[in-house]
Design a protein around this motif. Structure first.
Motif, PDB file in Angstrom:
ATOM      1  N   LYS A  65       0.834  -1.203   0.000  1.00 58.46           N
ATOM      2  CA  LYS A  65       0.000   0.000   0.000  1.00 58.46           C
ATOM      3  C   LYS A  65       0.868   1.251   0.000  1.00 58.46           C
ATOM      4  O   LYS A  65       0.591   2.226  -0.724  1.00 58.46           O
ATOM      5  CB  LYS A  65      -0.928  -0.021   1.211  1.00 58.46           C
ATOM      6  N   ASP A  69       0.725   3.924  -2.998  1.00 60.37           N
ATOM      7  CA  ASP A  69       0.342   5.310  -2.703  1.00 60.37           C
ATOM      8  C   ASP A  69       1.493   6.263  -3.002  1.00 60.37           C
ATOM      9  O   ASP A  69       1.281   7.361  -3.546  1.00 60.37           O
ATOM     10  CB  ASP A  69      -0.078   5.443  -1.240  1.00 60.37           C
ATOM     11  N   ARG A  72       1.907   6.658  -6.840  1.00 61.28           N
ATOM     12  CA  ARG A  72       0.854   7.534  -7.374  1.00 61.28           C
ATOM     13  C   ARG A  72       1.152   8.998  -7.065  1.00 61.28           C
ATOM     14  O   ARG A  72       1.012   9.879  -7.930  1.00 61.28           O
ATOM     15  CB  ARG A  72      -0.495   7.146  -6.784  1.00 61.28           C
ATOM     16  N   SER A  73       1.569   9.272  -5.839  1.00 65.80           N
ATOM     17  CA  SER A  73       1.779  10.661  -5.428  1.00 65.80           C
ATOM     18  C   SER A  73       2.942  11.304  -6.165  1.00 65.80           C
ATOM     19  O   SER A  73       3.003  12.532  -6.286  1.00 65.80           O
ATOM     20  CB  SER A  73       2.018  10.733  -3.914  1.00 65.80           C
TER      21      SER A  73
END
Length: 334
Positions: A65, A69, A72-73
């Motif tokens: 995760k 995440d 993506r950021s």
């Protein structure tokens, strides 16, 4: 954005060969998450009793995760590579006869299309901007539409996480390396059917078939958005297995010959002279080379490299080779 096209014919190549940085370029890197599904990652999944030991030990779900995440950021595309089987796969194509892993999945009713087991883990769900690949039917995710997505985006760096270490992750990483991609594995975001399989993949196979085995933290810190500081004395050098080699004592890059690092290995071990082009990652003050730590002592790195010694390692020009295998030339097409 400069696009690198993987050649379909011709000599072997390394797609990022023109790059001079030691980071993961944000515009040419993807995170591939393989089989983050309930059958592997959730209690009650068809393979959970096999995988739960390494999944829990490595905190695979929270680390996956974080990797997703974080990617993506920072603008890194996230690709999901799941498996799914239908009646046709077995009744018409006899996939259960193809290999041991196919037999195991068939007998245990794993990854049946449309089932809860084949669905993504509830904490690792694709989002609208992510890419969900066609299902792979054995271990190699390149046997899907993966290559098309990589090539259309000009991708040169492939970061792999998910399940399982010695099967789908390893097969896909091997294929990626052979196809010219810069391949990195995330050691704490990968699980396996057991600890021996995990340890063999992470510590023996991955460091040799990839450009590095690093943690999620180092992955996120290696994504390039600004100039990377130069390597300096005191930086810590790691092998492609993430094990520590020693500290940089001196950086030599004066233009008179190949650049190199003088790395001190501590008490009772002599310094080693690591070629600068062996350095593939920089994360803070940590430097990673593309060779396992245990093999460093077997390399001819006991003296500084020179132009002559480097040239000798390259072999002869192709035009100067009359017979490729000494006394034989390739037979050619049948």
């Amino acid at each position: 954005m400069e696009h690198h096209t993987r050649p379909t014919t011709g000599p072997a190549t390394y797609l990022p060969k023109a790059e001079t940085g030691r980071t993961l370029p944000a515009d040419r890197t993807v995170l591939l998450v393989i089989d983050p599904v309930n059958d592997f990652l959730s209690e009650g999944g068809a393979a959970w009793e096999m995988t739960k030991g390494t999944v829990e030990k490595n905190n695979v779900i929270p680390n996956l995760k974080r990797a997703i995440d974080g990617a993506r950021s920072q603008g890194i595309p996230v690709l999901f590579g799941p498996m799914a089987y239908t009646e046709e796969d077995y009744a018409l194509h006899n996939l259960q006869k193809r290999s041991g892993i196919n037999r195991l999945m068939f007998e245990n009713k794993m990854f049946l299309a449309g089932s809860w087991g084949a669905d993504f883990h509830p904490e690792i769900q694709p989002q609208a901007q992510d890419i969900v690949l066609l299902p792979h039917k054995s271990c190699d995710v390149f046997q899907t539409d993966l290559a098309e997505h990589l090539e259309s985006r000009g991708i040169t760096h492939l970061v792999i996480a998910g399940m399982t270490a010695n099967l789908c992750c390893e097969s896909t990483g091997r294929h990626g390396t052979e196809a010219g991609y810069d391949v990195t594995f995330l050691s704490d975001a990968i699980g396996a059917a057991g600890l021996p399989e995990y340890e063999a993949a992470i510590h023996i196979n991955f460091p040799l078939i990839s450009n590095g085995v690093i943690t999620v933290d180092d992955f996120l810190a290696s994504i390039e958005h600004s100039p990377v500081p130069a390597i300096e004395a005191g930086d810590t050098v790691h092998g492609s297995d993430d094990a520590e080699i020693g500290n940089v004592k001196k950086v030599v890059n004066d233009g008179d010959g190949p650049g190199y690092l003088v790395v001190g290995q501590g008490l009772l071990k002599s310094d080693v002279y690591v070629p600068l082009d062996a350095v593939v990652r920089r994360s803070g003050t940590d430097v990673f080379i593309n060779l396992p730590t245990l093999i460093v002592g077997k390399m001819p790195w006991t003296e500084p490299p020179t132009a002559a010694t480097t040239s000798a390692k390259q072999g002869p020009p192709a035009a100067a080779v009359e017979k490729l295998y000494g006394s034989y030339a390739p037979t050619g097409r049948a």
